[in-house]
Write a protein that holds these residues in place. Structure first.
Motif, PDB file in Angstrom:
ATOM      1  N   PRO A   1       2.290  20.856  17.762  1.00 40.82           N
ATOM      2  CA  PRO A   1       1.923  19.646  17.012  1.00 40.82           C
ATOM      3  C   PRO A   1       0.891  18.817  17.774  1.00 40.82           C
ATOM      4  N   LEU A   2      -0.085  18.292  17.063  1.00 45.85           N
ATOM      5  CA  LEU A   2      -1.076  17.375  17.624  1.00 45.85           C
ATOM      6  C   LEU A   2      -0.716  15.949  17.213  1.00 45.85           C
ATOM      7  N   PRO A   3      -1.269  14.940  17.867  1.00 47.10           N
ATOM      8  CA  PRO A   3      -0.932  13.552  17.512  1.00 47.10           C
ATOM      9  C   PRO A   3      -1.226  13.250  16.052  1.00 47.10           C
ATOM     10  N   GLU A   4      -0.296  12.520  15.421  1.00 50.90           N
ATOM     11  CA  GLU A   4      -0.500  12.105  14.039  1.00 50.90           C
ATOM     12  C   GLU A   4      -1.652  11.113  13.948  1.00 50.90           C
ATOM     13  N   LEU A   5      -2.245  11.074  12.786  1.00 50.14           N
ATOM     14  CA  LEU A   5      -3.359  10.147  12.548  1.00 50.14           C
ATOM     15  C   LEU A   5      -3.137   9.472  11.210  1.00 50.14           C
ATOM     16  N   ARG A   6      -3.326   8.152  11.178  1.00 48.55           N
ATOM     17  CA  ARG A   6      -3.174   7.391   9.927  1.00 48.55           C
ATOM     18  C   ARG A   6      -4.546   6.941   9.455  1.00 48.55           C
ATOM     19  N   HIS A   7      -4.782   7.115   8.160  1.00 51.21           N
ATOM     20  CA  HIS A   7      -6.069   6.734   7.570  1.00 51.21           C
ATOM     21  C   HIS A   7      -5.805   5.979   6.280  1.00 51.21           C
ATOM     22  N   THR A   8      -6.461   4.836   6.119  1.00 52.87           N
ATOM     23  CA  THR A   8      -6.247   3.995   4.947  1.00 52.87           C
ATOM     24  C   THR A   8      -7.388   4.176   3.955  1.00 52.87           C
TER      25      THR A   8
ATOM     26  N   ARG B   1      -2.271   4.721   1.930  1.00 52.37           N
ATOM     27  CA  ARG B   1      -2.403   5.015   3.353  1.00 52.37           C
ATOM     28  C   ARG B   1      -1.858   6.416   3.600  1.00 52.37           C
ATOM     29  N   LEU B   2      -2.636   7.221   4.291  1.00 55.96           N
ATOM     30  CA  LEU B   2      -2.293   8.624   4.502  1.00 55.96           C
ATOM     31  C   LEU B   2      -1.949   8.880   5.967  1.00 55.96           C
ATOM     32  N   THR B   3      -0.810   9.511   6.200  1.00 53.49           N
ATOM     33  CA  THR B   3      -0.435   9.965   7.537  1.00 53.49           C
ATOM     34  C   THR B   3      -0.677  11.466   7.615  1.00 53.49           C
ATOM     35  N   ILE B   4      -1.532  11.873   8.546  1.00 56.02           N
ATOM     36  CA  ILE B   4      -1.905  13.274   8.695  1.00 56.02           C
ATOM     37  C   ILE B   4      -1.201  13.843   9.919  1.00 56.02           C
ATOM     38  N   SER B   5      -0.443  14.914   9.715  1.00 56.35           N
ATOM     39  CA  SER B   5       0.259  15.577  10.816  1.00 56.35           C
ATOM     40  C   SER B   5      -0.406  16.932  11.065  1.00 56.35           C
TER      41      SER B   5
ATOM     42  N   VAL C   1       0.850  -1.187   0.000  1.00 55.82           N
ATOM     43  CA  VAL C   1       0.000   0.000   0.000  1.00 55.82           C
ATOM     44  C   VAL C   1       0.889   1.241   0.000  1.00 55.82           C
ATOM     45  N   PRO C   2       0.778   2.094  -1.016  1.00 56.42           N
ATOM     46  CA  PRO C   2       1.606   3.312  -1.039  1.00 56.42           C
ATOM     47  C   PRO C   2       1.339   4.186   0.184  1.00 56.42           C
ATOM     48  N   GLU C   3       2.391   4.828   0.656  1.00 54.91           N
ATOM     49  CA  GLU C   3       2.294   5.714   1.815  1.00 54.91           C
ATOM     50  C   GLU C   3       2.360   7.169   1.353  1.00 54.91           C
ATOM     51  N   ARG C   4       1.470   7.987   1.893  1.00 54.43           N
ATOM     52  CA  ARG C   4       1.517   9.424   1.647  1.00 54.43           C
ATOM     53  C   ARG C   4       1.438  10.150   2.984  1.00 54.43           C
ATOM     54  N   ALA C   5       1.912  11.386   2.989  1.00 55.58           N
ATOM     55  CA  ALA C   5       1.878  12.184   4.212  1.00 55.58           C
ATOM     56  C   ALA C   5       1.452  13.600   3.875  1.00 55.58           C
ATOM     57  N   VAL C   6       0.735  14.214   4.800  1.00 51.90           N
ATOM     58  CA  VAL C   6       0.281  15.581   4.601  1.00 51.90           C
ATOM     59  C   VAL C   6       0.273  16.303   5.942  1.00 51.90           C
ATOM     60  N   THR C   7       0.625  17.577   5.915  1.00 55.88           N
ATOM     61  CA  THR C   7       0.535  18.435   7.094  1.00 55.88           C
ATOM     62  C   THR C   7      -0.707  19.304   6.955  1.00 55.88           C
TER      63      THR C   7
END
Length: 267
Positions: A204-211, A216-220, A150-156
């Motif tokens: 910073p708030l806790p990161e959240l991962r959503h698939t 799969r997206l990591t939200i910062s 599953v490709p990983e992406r990240a966004v702030t």
């Protein structure tokens, strides 16, 4: 939300191209927005009594087990084989009402007896001719989708708070979270300048991962308290009281971030 937009487009197409009358043939129905081959055949069968094969998930499961068809059903070659089989199994010379009974029956067989797990083979009318039941392969068929990374992406995202309200941005109608309200993407310092906000401390708030289906997206999230004008004139931006996030059209991960923030914010 995509289904709702397709439903609206479908209604508009019926008015514009069919004089407000829903088309009666599966071929015409399948050309309407949001309606595929199997759904079109089901509509034609139930609404107009037309003879045609369907191939939803339940029917695929019944056919792959009963006839021992190998391979992932989503693969083009396997799907073609299943369509040909579904067409060949349609009863001939059906009288009025029989296509509806057949179509409902094959769907219900997969929904109630030939289920994904723990199929009720003892009560199945296909018992005795079903290859999967004969060979004890119910757990192997249909063939599972091949696993892939599953490709990983990240966004702030910036969580701009002005008193008891948060700044949200309307997403474009296409793409993920189409048409919903979400947190603006980007670093607070740069966004604040563009939006005419006066930033204070950033936390910073806790990161959240959503698939999602394909990644799969990591939200910062970065919390930034600001002083802001009474209204934000940037297109698509709007302030929302934290107390109203339960009623707003928000994506699930954004709702989780704001709900946790609201719960930790003194009233």
């Amino acid at each position: 939300y995509a289904r709702a937009r397709n439903l609206h487009r479908c209604a508009q197409t019926i008015v514009a191209e069919h004089g407000g009358v829903f088309p009666a043939s599966a071929a015409q129905i399948s050309e309407l927005p949001g309606i595929g081959h199997s759904t079109a055949a089901a509509i034609a069968a139930f609404a107009f009594g037309q003879r045609g094969a369907i191939l939803d998930g339940n029917v695929k499961r019944v056919l792959t087990r009963a006839f021992g068809i190998e391979g992932f059903p989503g693969k083009l070659a396997v799907e073609r084989e299943l369509w040909a089989l579904a067409e060949s199994l349609l009863p001939e010379n059906m009288v009025a009402g029989e296509i509806e009974i057949y179509t409902q029956g094959i769907m219900d067989l997969g929904a109630t007896l030939c289920t994904r797990s723990r199929p009720d083979c003892g009560n199945c009318p296909m018992r005795g001719i079903c290859i999967a039941e004969r060979d004890g392969r119910q757990g192997e068929l249909p063939t599972a989708k091949p696993a892939k990374a599953v490709p990983e992406r990240a966004v702030t995202v910036s969580v701009f708070i002005d008193g008891d309200r948060v700044l949200l941005q309307r997403r474009p109608s296409s793409g993920i979270w189409g048409g919903l309200l979400a947190l603006p993407e980007g670093e607070p310092e740069q966004l604040a300048i563009a939006l005419g906000l006066i930033p204070q401390a950033t936390t910073p708030l806790p990161e959240l991962r959503h698939t999602f289906t394909h990644f799969r997206l990591t939200i910062s999230p970065l919390l930034c308290r600001v002083s802001a004008p009474a209204a934000c004139n940037e297109p698509g931006m709007e302030w929302l009281p934290l107390a109203r996030i339960g009623d707003a059209a928000l994506p699930t991960p954004i709702r989780k971030i704001l709900a946790a923030l609201a719960a930790s914010t003194p009233t």
